[in-house]
Design a protein around this motif. Structure first.
Motif, PDB file in Angstrom:
ATOM      1  N   LEU A 166     -23.177  16.196  11.013  1.00 26.89           N
ATOM      2  CA  LEU A 166     -23.154  16.862  12.313  1.00 26.89           C
ATOM      3  C   LEU A 166     -24.512  16.772  13.000  1.00 26.89           C
ATOM      4  O   LEU A 166     -24.600  16.523  14.194  1.00 26.89           O
ATOM      5  CB  LEU A 166     -22.761  18.334  12.137  1.00 26.89           C
ATOM      6  CG  LEU A 166     -21.419  18.593  11.450  1.00 26.89           C
ATOM      7  CD1 LEU A 166     -21.199  20.081  11.230  1.00 26.89           C
ATOM      8  CD2 LEU A 166     -20.282  17.995  12.287  1.00 26.89           C
ATOM      9  N   LYS A 167     -25.583  16.980  12.229  1.00 30.69           N
ATOM     10  CA  LYS A 167     -26.953  16.863  12.714  1.00 30.69           C
ATOM     11  C   LYS A 167     -27.890  16.760  11.519  1.00 30.69           C
ATOM     12  O   LYS A 167     -27.584  17.270  10.437  1.00 30.69           O
ATOM     13  CB  LYS A 167     -27.354  18.058  13.586  1.00 30.69           C
ATOM     14  CG  LYS A 167     -27.413  19.379  12.867  1.00 30.69           C
ATOM     15  CD  LYS A 167     -27.903  20.505  13.765  1.00 30.69           C
ATOM     16  CE  LYS A 167     -29.383  20.435  14.063  1.00 30.69           C
ATOM     17  NZ  LYS A 167     -30.253  20.628  12.874  1.00 30.69           N
ATOM     18  N   PRO A 168     -29.063  16.104  11.678  1.00 32.37           N
ATOM     19  CA  PRO A 168     -29.994  16.002  10.548  1.00 32.37           C
ATOM     20  C   PRO A 168     -30.421  17.378  10.043  1.00 32.37           C
ATOM     21  O   PRO A 168     -30.552  18.330  10.814  1.00 32.37           O
ATOM     22  CB  PRO A 168     -31.183  15.240  11.156  1.00 32.37           C
ATOM     23  CG  PRO A 168     -30.615  14.492  12.308  1.00 32.37           C
ATOM     24  CD  PRO A 168     -29.524  15.372  12.864  1.00 32.37           C
ATOM     25  N   ILE A 169     -30.634  17.474   8.754  1.00 30.53           N
ATOM     26  CA  ILE A 169     -31.153  18.701   8.137  1.00 30.53           C
ATOM     27  C   ILE A 169     -32.674  18.581   8.181  1.00 30.53           C
ATOM     28  O   ILE A 169     -33.264  17.807   7.437  1.00 30.53           O
ATOM     29  CB  ILE A 169     -30.646  18.826   6.692  1.00 30.53           C
ATOM     30  CG1 ILE A 169     -29.113  18.885   6.686  1.00 30.53           C
ATOM     31  CG2 ILE A 169     -31.228  20.073   6.028  1.00 30.53           C
ATOM     32  CD1 ILE A 169     -28.487  18.622   5.326  1.00 30.53           C
ATOM     33  N   GLU A 170     -33.307  19.352   9.051  1.00 36.16           N
ATOM     34  CA  GLU A 170     -34.721  19.138   9.349  1.00 36.16           C
ATOM     35  C   GLU A 170     -35.671  20.119   8.672  1.00 36.16           C
ATOM     36  O   GLU A 170     -36.817  19.771   8.382  1.00 36.16           O
ATOM     37  CB  GLU A 170     -34.948  19.178  10.862  1.00 36.16           C
ATOM     38  CG  GLU A 170     -34.203  18.082  11.601  1.00 36.16           C
ATOM     39  CD  GLU A 170     -34.570  18.011  13.070  1.00 36.16           C
ATOM     40  OE1 GLU A 170     -35.490  18.747  13.485  1.00 36.16           O
ATOM     41  OE2 GLU A 170     -33.939  17.233  13.805  1.00 36.16           O
ATOM     42  N   THR A 171     -35.225  21.335   8.417  1.00 35.67           N
ATOM     43  CA  THR A 171     -36.168  22.353   7.942  1.00 35.67           C
ATOM     44  C   THR A 171     -35.794  22.910   6.573  1.00 35.67           C
ATOM     45  O   THR A 171     -34.657  22.777   6.103  1.00 35.67           O
ATOM     46  CB  THR A 171     -36.237  23.533   8.939  1.00 35.67           C
ATOM     47  OG1 THR A 171     -35.006  24.272   8.881  1.00 35.67           O
ATOM     48  CG2 THR A 171     -36.485  23.042  10.354  1.00 35.67           C
ATOM     49  N   THR A 172     -36.770  23.568   5.984  1.00 30.35           N
ATOM     50  CA  THR A 172     -36.565  24.186   4.674  1.00 30.35           C
ATOM     51  C   THR A 172     -35.496  25.273   4.735  1.00 30.35           C
ATOM     52  O   THR A 172     -34.655  25.372   3.834  1.00 30.35           O
ATOM     53  CB  THR A 172     -37.882  24.797   4.159  1.00 30.35           C
ATOM     54  OG1 THR A 172     -38.427  25.663   5.172  1.00 30.35           O
ATOM     55  CG2 THR A 172     -38.895  23.716   3.834  1.00 30.35           C
ATOM     56  N   PHE A 173     -35.516  26.070   5.778  1.00 35.20           N
ATOM     57  CA  PHE A 173     -34.538  27.158   5.869  1.00 35.20           C
ATOM     58  C   PHE A 173     -33.123  26.634   6.098  1.00 35.20           C
ATOM     59  O   PHE A 173     -32.146  27.248   5.652  1.00 35.20           O
ATOM     60  CB  PHE A 173     -34.925  28.144   6.977  1.00 35.20           C
ATOM     61  CG  PHE A 173     -35.935  29.183   6.539  1.00 35.20           C
ATOM     62  CD1 PHE A 173     -36.592  29.083   5.324  1.00 35.20           C
ATOM     63  CD2 PHE A 173     -36.243  30.269   7.362  1.00 35.20           C
ATOM     64  CE1 PHE A 173     -37.524  30.023   4.921  1.00 35.20           C
ATOM     65  CE2 PHE A 173     -37.173  31.225   6.973  1.00 35.20           C
ATOM     66  CZ  PHE A 173     -37.818  31.102   5.748  1.00 35.20           C
ATOM     67  N   GLU A 174     -32.989  25.514   6.790  1.00 36.16           N
ATOM     68  CA  GLU A 174     -31.663  24.902   6.934  1.00 36.16           C
ATOM     69  C   GLU A 174     -31.122  24.501   5.565  1.00 36.16           C
ATOM     70  O   GLU A 174     -29.947  24.700   5.256  1.00 36.16           O
ATOM     71  CB  GLU A 174     -31.734  23.676   7.852  1.00 36.16           C
ATOM     72  CG  GLU A 174     -31.896  24.010   9.322  1.00 36.16           C
ATOM     73  CD  GLU A 174     -32.080  22.760  10.177  1.00 36.16           C
ATOM     74  OE1 GLU A 174     -31.617  21.682   9.766  1.00 36.16           O
ATOM     75  OE2 GLU A 174     -32.702  22.860  11.244  1.00 36.16           O
ATOM     76  N   LEU A 175     -31.996  23.948   4.737  1.00 36.84           N
ATOM     77  CA  LEU A 175     -31.580  23.552   3.395  1.00 36.84           C
ATOM     78  C   LEU A 175     -31.280  24.778   2.538  1.00 36.84           C
ATOM     79  O   LEU A 175     -30.306  24.792   1.777  1.00 36.84           O
ATOM     80  CB  LEU A 175     -32.662  22.697   2.741  1.00 36.84           C
ATOM     81  CG  LEU A 175     -32.356  22.200   1.324  1.00 36.84           C
ATOM     82  CD1 LEU A 175     -31.081  21.371   1.308  1.00 36.84           C
ATOM     83  CD2 LEU A 175     -33.527  21.395   0.775  1.00 36.84           C
ATOM     84  N   VAL A 176     -32.101  25.815   2.665  1.00 36.85           N
ATOM     85  CA  VAL A 176     -31.854  27.062   1.911  1.00 36.85           C
ATOM     86  C   VAL A 176     -30.472  27.617   2.251  1.00 36.85           C
ATOM     87  O   VAL A 176     -29.727  28.042   1.352  1.00 36.85           O
ATOM     88  CB  VAL A 176     -32.949  28.111   2.224  1.00 36.85           C
ATOM     89  CG1 VAL A 176     -32.525  29.492   1.716  1.00 36.85           C
ATOM     90  CG2 VAL A 176     -34.274  27.712   1.586  1.00 36.85           C
ATOM     91  N   ASP A 177     -30.100  27.602   3.534  1.00 36.04           N
ATOM     92  CA  ASP A 177     -28.790  28.121   3.935  1.00 36.04           C
ATOM     93  C   ASP A 177     -27.656  27.312   3.302  1.00 36.04           C
ATOM     94  O   ASP A 177     -26.644  27.881   2.863  1.00 36.04           O
ATOM     95  CB  ASP A 177     -28.652  28.081   5.464  1.00 36.04           C
ATOM     96  CG  ASP A 177     -29.446  29.185   6.149  1.00 36.04           C
ATOM     97  OD1 ASP A 177     -29.834  30.150   5.460  1.00 36.04           O
ATOM     98  OD2 ASP A 177     -29.690  29.070   7.372  1.00 36.04           O
TER      99      ASP A 177
END
Length: 304
Positions: A166-177
């Motif tokens: 859907l969209k690139p995973i750019e940040t640490t918090f996006e990955l944490v979620d």
């Protein structure tokens, strides 16, 4: 946060520094171990130090300001390309230093929201961002399983691939979620951050940490003087297993073979374990430095 070198006093004690010796600190960091070696080293001694983090080298130069130290912006696995003499002692303090963890923009920590990075060497092209956003699902699963020992590796890998479509995973918090949502509710209630193992795995993969350690372990025996010492501090079981296995291999003679050997055929090992069990930090050190809790020190000595 200031970096505190783990198991510092014990490591230097076992290194048995010679005033005119040649030493190597393969993971310089902020120079804690090197500074202690310098205290015991004479004017004729020398330390070759290595680090992938140019900022760590810059800060250590300012702190140490000593012409007995020779700096290398390089991975310690390549030490044999730089050392001009055999060493009397080598130290590796593996893992990530506190300043790297506590600098949000370096993207090492799940505690800060920042761009996914995790590169120890900022000149390196590939980062954790590239792994998360370009690797095949099977490869991400393997990294999380093998390097993080993550029990929900398959779910997390699947969800990463779904989200990045859907969209690139750019940040640490996006990955944490993503990690948190992949965990069963029951598992989320357990102690510890759910993303800890995923972040460890991606850091190891980004920096090729286990490959570097394996290459060093294969090479170092040929680059030590007689009575030379190698001291390695690890922070997770994957590293410790590699060190333990290699040290055991080097320090075991051939008499454990099933064949009956003639006395003249029995070969004594070239190395001796200085400590048969891993040395761990005291309760007092752990109280003063929580990072010491997972540290294990193994030391080996070349006898010939």
């Amino acid at each position: 946060m200031k970096h505190i070198s783990v198991l510092l006093e014990k490591t230097i004690e076992l290194l048995n520094v010679k005033p005119d010796g040649r030493y190597m600190d393969g993971t310089l960091g902020r120079g804690g171990h090197t500074a202690k070696i310098l205290e015991q080293l004479g004017s004729g001694g020398r330390i070759d130090v290595f680090d992938l983090d140019i900022e760590a080298i810059r800060e250590s130069k300012e702190r140490l300001h000593d012409d007995r130290v020779v700096y290398k912006h390089s991975n310690y696995k390549d030490f044999d390309s730089y050392l001009t003499e055999k060493a009397d002692g080598i130290i590796l303090d593996l893992g990530v230093s506190s300043p790297q963890f506590d600098c949000p923009e370096r993207g090492f920590s799940y505690r800060y929201d920042a761009r996914l990075d995790m590169r120890m060497d900022q000149t390196q092209e590939e980062s954790a961002y590239d792994i998360v956003n370009t690797y095949q699902e099977a490869d991400i699963f393997r990294i999380l399983r093998d390097y993080g020992e993550e029990p929900y590796a398959r779910r997390i890998a699947r969800d990463i691939v779904t989200k990045r479509a859907l969209k690139p995973i750019e940040t640490t918090f996006e990955l944490v979620d993503i990690v948190r949502n992949a965990y069963p509710k029951k598992a989320l209630s357990k102690k510890g951050h759910p993303a800890k193992q995923t972040f460890q795995a991606l850091r190891i993969a980004t920096n090729h940490e286990l490959d570097s350690l394996e290459q060093f372990l294969a090479k170092f025996p040929d680059h030590l003087n007689k009575d030379g010492i190698v001291a390695i501090i690890t922070f997770h079981s994957l590293e410790d297993r590699l060190v333990k296995r290699r040290f055991k291999e080097l320090s075991t003679d051939n008499t454990d073979k099933k064949l009956m050997l003639r006395p003249e055929d029995i070969k004594e090992p070239d190395f001796r374990l200085v400590n048969h069990k891993a040395i761990i930090a005291s309760e007092e050190e752990i109280e003063n430095n929580s990072r010491a809790k997972s540290a294990k020190l193994r030391v080996i000595k070349k006898e010939v």
